[in-house]
Design a protein around this motif. Structure first.
Motif, PDB file in Angstrom:
ATOM      1  N   ASN A  36     -14.296 -14.659 -24.144  1.00  0.00           N
ATOM      2  CA  ASN A  36     -14.104 -16.107 -24.076  1.00  0.00           C
ATOM      3  C   ASN A  36     -12.635 -16.512 -24.038  1.00  0.00           C
ATOM      4  O   ASN A  36     -12.288 -17.653 -24.327  1.00  0.00           O
ATOM      5  CB  ASN A  36     -14.822 -16.800 -25.243  1.00  0.00           C
ATOM      6  N   VAL A  37     -11.764 -15.561 -23.686  1.00  0.00           N
ATOM      7  CA  VAL A  37     -10.330 -15.857 -23.554  1.00  0.00           C
ATOM      8  C   VAL A  37      -9.871 -15.522 -22.137  1.00  0.00           C
ATOM      9  O   VAL A  37     -10.008 -14.388 -21.683  1.00  0.00           O
ATOM     10  CB  VAL A  37      -9.499 -15.048 -24.565  1.00  0.00           C
ATOM     11  N   ILE A  38      -9.345 -16.530 -21.438  1.00  0.00           N
ATOM     12  CA  ILE A  38      -8.758 -16.291 -20.118  1.00  0.00           C
ATOM     13  C   ILE A  38      -7.368 -15.699 -20.333  1.00  0.00           C
ATOM     14  O   ILE A  38      -6.520 -16.330 -20.980  1.00  0.00           O
ATOM     15  CB  ILE A  38      -8.666 -17.596 -19.313  1.00  0.00           C
ATOM     16  N   PRO A  39      -7.114 -14.490 -19.848  1.00  0.00           N
ATOM     17  CA  PRO A  39      -5.821 -13.854 -20.122  1.00  0.00           C
ATOM     18  C   PRO A  39      -4.700 -14.463 -19.297  1.00  0.00           C
ATOM     19  O   PRO A  39      -4.923 -15.043 -18.228  1.00  0.00           O
ATOM     20  CB  PRO A  39      -6.063 -12.399 -19.720  1.00  0.00           C
ATOM     21  N   GLY A  40      -3.501 -14.291 -19.809  1.00  0.00           N
ATOM     22  CA  GLY A  40      -2.328 -14.803 -19.092  1.00  0.00           C
ATOM     23  C   GLY A  40      -1.782 -13.847 -18.058  1.00  0.00           C
ATOM     24  O   GLY A  40      -0.846 -14.181 -17.329  1.00  0.00           O
ATOM     25  N   GLN A  41      -2.369 -12.635 -17.973  1.00  0.00           N
ATOM     26  CA  GLN A  41      -1.855 -11.648 -17.009  1.00  0.00           C
ATOM     27  C   GLN A  41      -2.973 -10.698 -16.582  1.00  0.00           C
ATOM     28  O   GLN A  41      -3.862 -10.368 -17.366  1.00  0.00           O
ATOM     29  CB  GLN A  41      -0.708 -10.841 -17.630  1.00  0.00           C
ATOM     30  N   ALA A  42      -2.925 -10.292 -15.341  1.00  0.00           N
ATOM     31  CA  ALA A  42      -3.848  -9.285 -14.813  1.00  0.00           C
ATOM     32  C   ALA A  42      -3.049  -8.267 -14.011  1.00  0.00           C
ATOM     33  O   ALA A  42      -2.057  -8.611 -13.360  1.00  0.00           O
ATOM     34  CB  ALA A  42      -4.917  -9.931 -13.932  1.00  0.00           C
ATOM     35  N   THR A  43      -3.462  -6.996 -14.081  1.00  0.00           N
ATOM     36  CA  THR A  43      -2.735  -5.935 -13.385  1.00  0.00           C
ATOM     37  C   THR A  43      -3.684  -5.063 -12.570  1.00  0.00           C
ATOM     38  O   THR A  43      -4.886  -4.987 -12.848  1.00  0.00           O
ATOM     39  CB  THR A  43      -1.974  -5.032 -14.371  1.00  0.00           C
ATOM     40  N   ALA A  44      -3.130  -4.407 -11.590  1.00  0.00           N
ATOM     41  CA  ALA A  44      -3.872  -3.430 -10.788  1.00  0.00           C
ATOM     42  C   ALA A  44      -2.921  -2.331 -10.367  1.00  0.00           C
ATOM     43  O   ALA A  44      -1.691  -2.538 -10.311  1.00  0.00           O
ATOM     44  CB  ALA A  44      -4.500  -4.080  -9.558  1.00  0.00           C
ATOM     45  N   HIS A  45      -3.467  -1.165 -10.077  1.00  0.00           N
ATOM     46  CA  HIS A  45      -2.664  -0.072  -9.534  1.00  0.00           C
ATOM     47  C   HIS A  45      -3.201   0.298  -8.159  1.00  0.00           C
ATOM     48  O   HIS A  45      -4.414   0.258  -7.920  1.00  0.00           O
ATOM     49  CB  HIS A  45      -2.677   1.136 -10.463  1.00  0.00           C
ATOM     50  N   VAL A  46      -2.290   0.660  -7.280  1.00  0.00           N
ATOM     51  CA  VAL A  46      -2.627   0.956  -5.889  1.00  0.00           C
ATOM     52  C   VAL A  46      -1.953   2.264  -5.480  1.00  0.00           C
ATOM     53  O   VAL A  46      -0.768   2.479  -5.778  1.00  0.00           O
ATOM     54  CB  VAL A  46      -2.164  -0.184  -4.955  1.00  0.00           C
ATOM     55  N   ASP A  47      -2.701   3.115  -4.813  1.00  0.00           N
ATOM     56  CA  ASP A  47      -2.152   4.341  -4.228  1.00  0.00           C
ATOM     57  C   ASP A  47      -1.809   4.044  -2.770  1.00  0.00           C
ATOM     58  O   ASP A  47      -2.689   3.959  -1.914  1.00  0.00           O
ATOM     59  CB  ASP A  47      -3.183   5.469  -4.319  1.00  0.00           C
ATOM     60  N   GLY A  48      -0.536   3.857  -2.507  1.00  0.00           N
ATOM     61  CA  GLY A  48      -0.087   3.553  -1.151  1.00  0.00           C
ATOM     62  C   GLY A  48       0.552   4.761  -0.490  1.00  0.00           C
ATOM     63  O   GLY A  48       1.346   5.468  -1.119  1.00  0.00           O
ATOM     64  N   ARG A  49       0.208   5.005   0.764  1.00  0.00           N
ATOM     65  CA  ARG A  49       0.774   6.132   1.530  1.00  0.00           C
ATOM     66  C   ARG A  49       1.201   5.622   2.913  1.00  0.00           C
ATOM     67  O   ARG A  49       0.443   4.917   3.580  1.00  0.00           O
ATOM     68  CB  ARG A  49      -0.262   7.241   1.704  1.00  0.00           C
ATOM     69  N   TYR A  50       2.406   6.008   3.331  1.00  0.00           N
ATOM     70  CA  TYR A  50       2.906   5.523   4.617  1.00  0.00           C
ATOM     71  C   TYR A  50       3.299   6.692   5.523  1.00  0.00           C
ATOM     72  O   TYR A  50       3.695   7.767   5.069  1.00  0.00           O
ATOM     73  CB  TYR A  50       4.095   4.581   4.421  1.00  0.00           C
ATOM     74  N   LEU A  51       3.167   6.466   6.812  1.00  0.00           N
ATOM     75  CA  LEU A  51       3.495   7.472   7.810  1.00  0.00           C
ATOM     76  C   LEU A  51       5.007   7.628   7.944  1.00  0.00           C
ATOM     77  O   LEU A  51       5.762   6.669   7.713  1.00  0.00           O
ATOM     78  CB  LEU A  51       2.917   7.068   9.171  1.00  0.00           C
ATOM     79  N   PRO A  52       5.479   8.818   8.328  1.00  0.00           N
ATOM     80  CA  PRO A  52       6.911   8.995   8.568  1.00  0.00           C
ATOM     81  C   PRO A  52       7.424   7.976   9.587  1.00  0.00           C
ATOM     82  O   PRO A  52       6.839   7.808  10.664  1.00  0.00           O
ATOM     83  CB  PRO A  52       6.991  10.422   9.136  1.00  0.00           C
ATOM     84  N   GLY A  53       8.495   7.278   9.212  1.00  0.00           N
ATOM     85  CA  GLY A  53       9.088   6.288  10.099  1.00  0.00           C
ATOM     86  C   GLY A  53       8.520   4.890   9.967  1.00  0.00           C
ATOM     87  O   GLY A  53       8.977   3.969  10.651  1.00  0.00           O
ATOM     88  N   TYR A  54       7.548   4.706   9.067  1.00  0.00           N
ATOM     89  CA  TYR A  54       6.879   3.400   8.983  1.00  0.00           C
ATOM     90  C   TYR A  54       6.894   2.800   7.571  1.00  0.00           C
ATOM     91  O   TYR A  54       6.058   1.977   7.240  1.00  0.00           O
ATOM     92  CB  TYR A  54       5.433   3.517   9.491  1.00  0.00           C
ATOM     93  N   GLU A  55       7.871   3.182   6.773  1.00  0.00           N
ATOM     94  CA  GLU A  55       7.927   2.668   5.405  1.00  0.00           C
ATOM     95  C   GLU A  55       8.202   1.166   5.379  1.00  0.00           C
ATOM     96  O   GLU A  55       7.540   0.414   4.647  1.00  0.00           O
ATOM     97  CB  GLU A  55       8.994   3.408   4.595  1.00  0.00           C
ATOM     98  N   GLU A  56       9.181   0.715   6.147  1.00  0.00           N
ATOM     99  CA  GLU A  56       9.519  -0.715   6.143  1.00  0.00           C
ATOM    100  C   GLU A  56       8.345  -1.564   6.604  1.00  0.00           C
ATOM    101  O   GLU A  56       8.041  -2.609   6.019  1.00  0.00           O
ATOM    102  CB  GLU A  56      10.752  -0.976   7.022  1.00  0.00           C
ATOM    103  N   GLU A  57       7.671  -1.137   7.657  1.00  0.00           N
ATOM    104  CA  GLU A  57       6.497  -1.854   8.148  1.00  0.00           C
ATOM    105  C   GLU A  57       5.419  -1.902   7.072  1.00  0.00           C
ATOM    106  O   GLU A  57       4.782  -2.950   6.862  1.00  0.00           O
ATOM    107  CB  GLU A  57       5.957  -1.174   9.407  1.00  0.00           C
ATOM    108  N   PHE A  58       5.220  -0.797   6.387  1.00  0.00           N
ATOM    109  CA  PHE A  58       4.196  -0.707   5.349  1.00  0.00           C
ATOM    110  C   PHE A  58       4.461  -1.703   4.220  1.00  0.00           C
ATOM    111  O   PHE A  58       3.569  -2.463   3.810  1.00  0.00           O
ATOM    112  CB  PHE A  58       4.164   0.717   4.808  1.00  0.00           C
ATOM    113  N   LEU A  59       5.679  -1.724   3.723  1.00  0.00           N
ATOM    114  CA  LEU A  59       6.007  -2.614   2.611  1.00  0.00           C
ATOM    115  C   LEU A  59       5.925  -4.086   3.026  1.00  0.00           C
ATOM    116  O   LEU A  59       5.477  -4.941   2.245  1.00  0.00           O
ATOM    117  CB  LEU A  59       7.395  -2.282   2.071  1.00  0.00           C
ATOM    118  N   ALA A  60       6.347  -4.381   4.248  1.00  0.00           N
ATOM    119  CA  ALA A  60       6.239  -5.754   4.744  1.00  0.00           C
ATOM    120  C   ALA A  60       4.771  -6.174   4.859  1.00  0.00           C
ATOM    121  O   ALA A  60       4.407  -7.308   4.499  1.00  0.00           O
ATOM    122  CB  ALA A  60       6.945  -5.886   6.094  1.00  0.00           C
TER     123      ALA A  60
END
Length: 441
Positions: A306-330
């Motif tokens: 019965n308490v709405i929290p002030g914060q929520a979190t998640a974790h993500v496993d992200g993998r990007y191809l060689p040469g495509y890191e900037e595109e991935f983050l954008a």
């Protein structure tokens, strides 16, 4: 140990299965927080096996229980650049109740050695030990120096294993220019006249991320327009369902050309569903090399219904191809939106090398000598290995842990999966190929 009770010399093929079983029986589960048993016992086991045949291994402990073993074998021509053969001894955790055979039993059943680490990667550790022990017992020096590294902590990014050694003991790898390790050299049977062996020449970069949304805390019975859980859940849902665009790297193009030649058809990377359906157990590996990926893996929020929290979190496993890191983050920031704070928990670079040179020729020669219908081809690993750390020392890395597999085995599903196992015949095949590879390299 120079021979058996019957007087017959013990070969690498004779002892590789027992070596693999004994390594599996050493629980080296890595939970990523030092709560596991650690790799010290495995490091001591490896050191003992190497010392038995005259080598002088050293154990390096970066944190209590987190130990790696390194040894150097003198070659016929020490002036040549050295070869690094590295493997990790840690494994991901396993729940015994889910398994057909206990994950730390090393049991032999149905022609396979079963257990956590059977393919990731105590099989390669055992094959390496078996080959080295036989060569040392028979006095066969390798053509050049070989450095052996059996490492801690690969399953959590290598901080307490490869990364520690590269940062604090780089002299151990003096002269090494090339390396072989895991998740490569395994077979895919195309037909009765052709078997492809996939050699890892590239691997995705990594962004393990924590996502955070801050909202307004309040009573669960009220109308609430600033709910952190709602905001984060919608963002995670968008990310989890997003399909990143196909990007054709050099490695993917080379692989598709080789596979298309084997299948007798030209392959379109934008239309791979039908092709992937034909690839059986390697489809998961190849499919993930077509594009960037970001998979939500953990959610956390709240402490009372019965308490709405002030914060929520998640974790993500992200993998990007060689040469495509900037595109991935954008792409990530666009998908997640301005309310979501994104921060790296662990990040590492992508790698890609060409499929050529004397080392690749040695792989081809060694495979064909043991399997006349073998053809080695390059592929990209969707995950990462300790090769990322050794790349900082200018060491060119390949995934080459040779295994001839039955076509029906879901090899990709063995990695981190339930009922992980490796064929006994595959281990013996790997010993023969590795031994010949060392001779040719």
């Amino acid at each position: 140990m120079s021979g058996s009770s019957t007087g017959k010399a013990v070969t690498g093929e004779d002892e590789v299965v027992d070596l693999c079983r004994e390594l599996i029986q050493i629980d080296t589960s890595n939970y990523g927080d030092h709560s596991g048993p650690g790799e010290r016992k495995a490091a001591e086991y490896v050191a003992e096996k190497l010392a038995e045949v005259g080598l002088e291994p050293k154990i390096f402990e970066s944190h209590p229980g987190r130990a790696s073993t390194v040894a150097r074998i003198e070659g016929e021509d020490p002036s040549r650049p050295a070869l690094l053969i590295h493997g990790h001894t840690d494994v991901v955790p396993a729940n015994a109740a889910d398994w057909t055979h206990h994950p730390f039993s090393g049991e032999i059943a149905d022609g396979c050695v079963w257990g956590r680490g059977a393919v990731d990667m105590k099989d390669m550790d055992a094959m390496t030990l078996a080959v080295v022990r036989e060569r040392m017992r028979t006095g066969r020096k390798p053509p050049r120096d070989i450095v052996l590294a059996f490492l801690a902590d690969e399953e959590a990014g290598g901080t307490y294993g490869a990364r520690h050694l590269v940062d604090h003991h780089p002299d151990l790898f003096e002269g090494c220019t090339e390396a072989i390790s895991e998740v490569g050299g395994f077979s895919f049977t195309v037909n009765e006249n052709l078997r492809l062996y996939l050699v890892e020449t590239a691997q995705k970069g990594m962004h393990w991320m924590k996502l955070t949304v801050d909202g307004t805390a309040g009573h669960g019975s009220m109308i609430h327009k600033d709910n952190a859980i709602t905001e984060l859940s919608e963002a995670v849902g968008r990310l989890g369902r997003h399909k990143f665009p196909v990007r054709v790297t050099k490695t993917l193009r080379h692989f598709l050309d080789e596979l298309g030649d084997a299948l007798g058809t030209e392959l379109d990377p934008e239309n791979m569903d039908e092709t992937l359906a034909k690839l059986g157990g390697i489809a998961k590996l190849i499919g993930a090399s077509l594009q960037n990926t970001a998979n939500p893996t953990q959610l956390g929020a709240g402490y009372k219904v019965n308490v709405i929290p002030g914060q929520a979190t998640a974790h993500v496993d992200g993998r990007y191809l060689p040469g495509y890191e900037e595109e991935f983050l954008a792409d990530l920031d666009r998908i997640l939106g301005p309310r979501v704070k994104r921060e790296d928990v662990h990040a590492d670079k992508a790698l890609e090398t060409t499929f050529d040179g004397a080392l690749v020729d040695a792989m081809q020669t060694a495979l064909r000598a043991e399997d006349p219908i073998a053809r080695a081809v390059p592929y990209m690993l969707s995950a990462g290995t300790d090769a990322k750390s050794f790349d900082d020392l200018g060491i060119r890395g390949f995934g080459f842990a040779p295994l001839k597999l039955p076509p029906e085995l879901d090899f990709a599903g063995m990695f981190h999966g339930v009922d992980e196992r490796v064929p006994v015949d595959g281990l013996k095949f790997g010993v023969r190929v590795l031994d010949r590879f060392i001779e040719e390299s």
